[in-house]
Enzyme design. Structure first.
Site, short mmCIF file in Angstrom:
data_model
loop_
_atom_site.label_atom_id
_atom_site.label_comp_id
_atom_site.label_asym_id
_atom_site.label_seq_id
_atom_site.Cartn_x
_atom_site.Cartn_y
_atom_site.Cartn_z
N GLU A 55 -16.86 9.66 14.65
CA GLU A 55 -16.06 9.63 13.41
C GLU A 55 -15.80 8.16 13.12
O GLU A 55 -16.50 7.31 13.66
CB GLU A 55 -14.79 10.52 13.55
CG GLU A 55 -13.90 10.21 14.73
CD GLU A 55 -12.95 9.08 14.49
OE1 GLU A 55 -12.03 9.22 13.68
OE2 GLU A 55 -13.11 8.02 15.16
N THR A 72 -12.88 15.02 10.24
CA THR A 72 -14.14 15.64 10.62
C THR A 72 -14.92 14.66 11.49
O THR A 72 -14.66 13.46 11.48
CB THR A 72 -15.01 15.99 9.40
OG1 THR A 72 -15.24 14.80 8.65
CG2 THR A 72 -14.34 17.03 8.54
N GLU A 124 -12.40 6.44 12.50
CA GLU A 124 -11.02 5.93 12.38
C GLU A 124 -10.19 5.87 13.66
O GLU A 124 -9.29 5.04 13.78
CB GLU A 124 -10.23 6.79 11.37
CG GLU A 124 -10.64 6.64 9.93
CD GLU A 124 -11.82 7.51 9.54
OE1 GLU A 124 -12.16 8.43 10.32
OE2 GLU A 124 -12.43 7.29 8.49
N ASP A 135 -20.74 18.56 11.35
CA ASP A 135 -22.20 18.51 11.41
C ASP A 135 -22.62 18.11 12.82
O ASP A 135 -21.82 17.54 13.57
CB ASP A 135 -22.77 17.51 10.39
CG ASP A 135 -22.10 16.16 10.47
OD1 ASP A 135 -20.96 16.03 9.96
OD2 ASP A 135 -22.69 15.23 11.04
N HIS A 139 0.80 -1.23 0.00
CA HIS A 139 0.00 0.00 0.00
C HIS A 139 0.83 1.28 0.00
O HIS A 139 0.28 2.37 -0.18
CB HIS A 139 -0.94 0.01 1.21
CG HIS A 139 -1.68 -1.27 1.37
ND1 HIS A 139 -1.25 -2.27 2.22
CD2 HIS A 139 -2.77 -1.75 0.75
CE1 HIS A 139 -2.07 -3.30 2.13
NE2 HIS A 139 -2.99 -3.02 1.24
N ARG A 184 -2.98 3.63 -4.99
CA ARG A 184 -4.44 3.75 -4.84
C ARG A 184 -4.89 5.20 -4.63
O ARG A 184 -5.93 5.47 -4.00
CB ARG A 184 -4.96 2.92 -3.66
CG ARG A 184 -4.90 1.44 -3.92
CD ARG A 184 -5.30 0.66 -2.69
NE ARG A 184 -5.20 -0.76 -2.98
CZ ARG A 184 -6.26 -1.57 -3.11
NH1 ARG A 184 -7.48 -1.11 -2.95
NH2 ARG A 184 -6.09 -2.84 -3.38
N1 HPA Z 1 -20.59 9.99 11.39
C1 HPA Z 1 -19.41 9.44 11.20
N2 HPA Z 1 -18.36 10.13 10.78
C2 HPA Z 1 -18.53 11.44 10.54
C3 HPA Z 1 -19.73 12.06 10.71
C4 HPA Z 1 -20.82 11.30 11.16
O1 HPA Z 1 -21.93 11.80 11.33
N3 HPA Z 1 -19.58 13.37 10.39
C5 HPA Z 1 -18.30 13.53 10.01
N4 HPA Z 1 -17.65 12.36 10.10
#
Ligand code: HPA
Length: 242
Positions: free
Chosen positions: A185, A96, A187, A210, A10, A49
């Site tokens: 999230e 995020t 990971e 969000d 990878h 990849r």
């Molecule tokens: N769920 C999982 N991972 C995320 C989300 C979520 O609502 N928003 C940003 N990453």
């Protein structure tokens, strides 16, 4: 037979290609953005990849940035190979997350002290109980100091690393929220487990993109601005570790 463990399936690079610390966004284009915006003399060291990996300097210190892809199997592969075969000591995930706590607002930053998970990733270790994936303390402390310096609105606590983005059971979010989990999230838990198993260091820093409880979301412009602050906190942390 050679005992050389690289290139891997990878990562088509050598250990010299990577710095001790790697910033790891999920999105390959964000890795490219970080390299092009912040790193001096950035060189592309991996593109297998489409997982862009770059090494350059930030404030005179070598730093790498490489994408993880989405989800625990993907970050599990890249972080395992970087820790075991490329001499990487520290990985800082910059991503995020969706907030599930009323005190955490969109655009806030979450520094993940711990990562709960609904994944079975830990079963590979055959432990006679549950493992608590945690951030590397000195990485986390340095990042918190930098978040203060940047005047960031940040929270330190637990995240949930989920195997599903679309979950069939709408009641689970509230259950994790009741346990004080700040955001979801996909990971950090696998990254923290790989770091623990390898005797290395990991940290997840997230921008809240969000709010899962309220449905509020960031605009593209707001996202860019808060992502920039998170990246600068992570980069400052990376150079202070060396
Ligand atoms: N769920 C999982 N991972 C995320 C989300 C979520 O609502 N928003 C940003 N990453």
């Amino acid at each position: 037979m050679s005992d050389k463990n690289y290139p891997t399936p990878h990562i088509n690079a050598t250990p010299d290609d990577f710095a001790r610390t790697v910033l790891m966004p999920g999105d390959p284009l964000r890795a490219k953005f970080i390299a092009e915006t912040y790193l001096k003399d950035a060189v592309l060291v991996n593109n297998v990849r489409g997982i862009h990996g770059y090494t350059g300097t930030y404030g005179g210190t070598r730093v790498s940035v490489m994408a993880s892809g989405m989800g625990m199997p993907s970050i599990g592969i890249y972080s395992y190979e970087l820790y075991n075969f490329f001499g990487v000591e520290n990985i800082i995930r910059v991503g995020t997350a969706g907030a599930i706590n009323p005190n955490v607002k969109v655009r806030d930053i979450v520094i993940a002290m711990g990562a709960c998970t609904n994944s079975n990733y830990a079963s590979q270790y055959g432990l006679p109980g549950t493992f608590a994936p945690i951030a590397g303390y000195s990485l986390m402390k340095t990042a918190i100091d930098n978040a203060e310096t940047h005047g960031a609105v940040y929270h330190v606590g637990n995240c949930l690393s989920s195997d599903t983005f679309y979950c069939d059971d709408p009641t689970v979010t509230e259950k994790w929220s009741k346990m004080g989990v700040l955001c979801i999230e996909m990971e950090a838990a696998a990254l923290y487990m790989n770091a623990a198993r390898c005797g290395k260091n990991a940290l997840g820093i997230f921008t809240v993109s969000d709010h899962i409880l309220t449905g509020e979301a960031t605009t593209a412009e707001q996202r860019q601005c808060s992502f920039t602050q998170m990246m600068e906190i992570a980069l400052d942390t990376a150079v202070q570790l060396n």
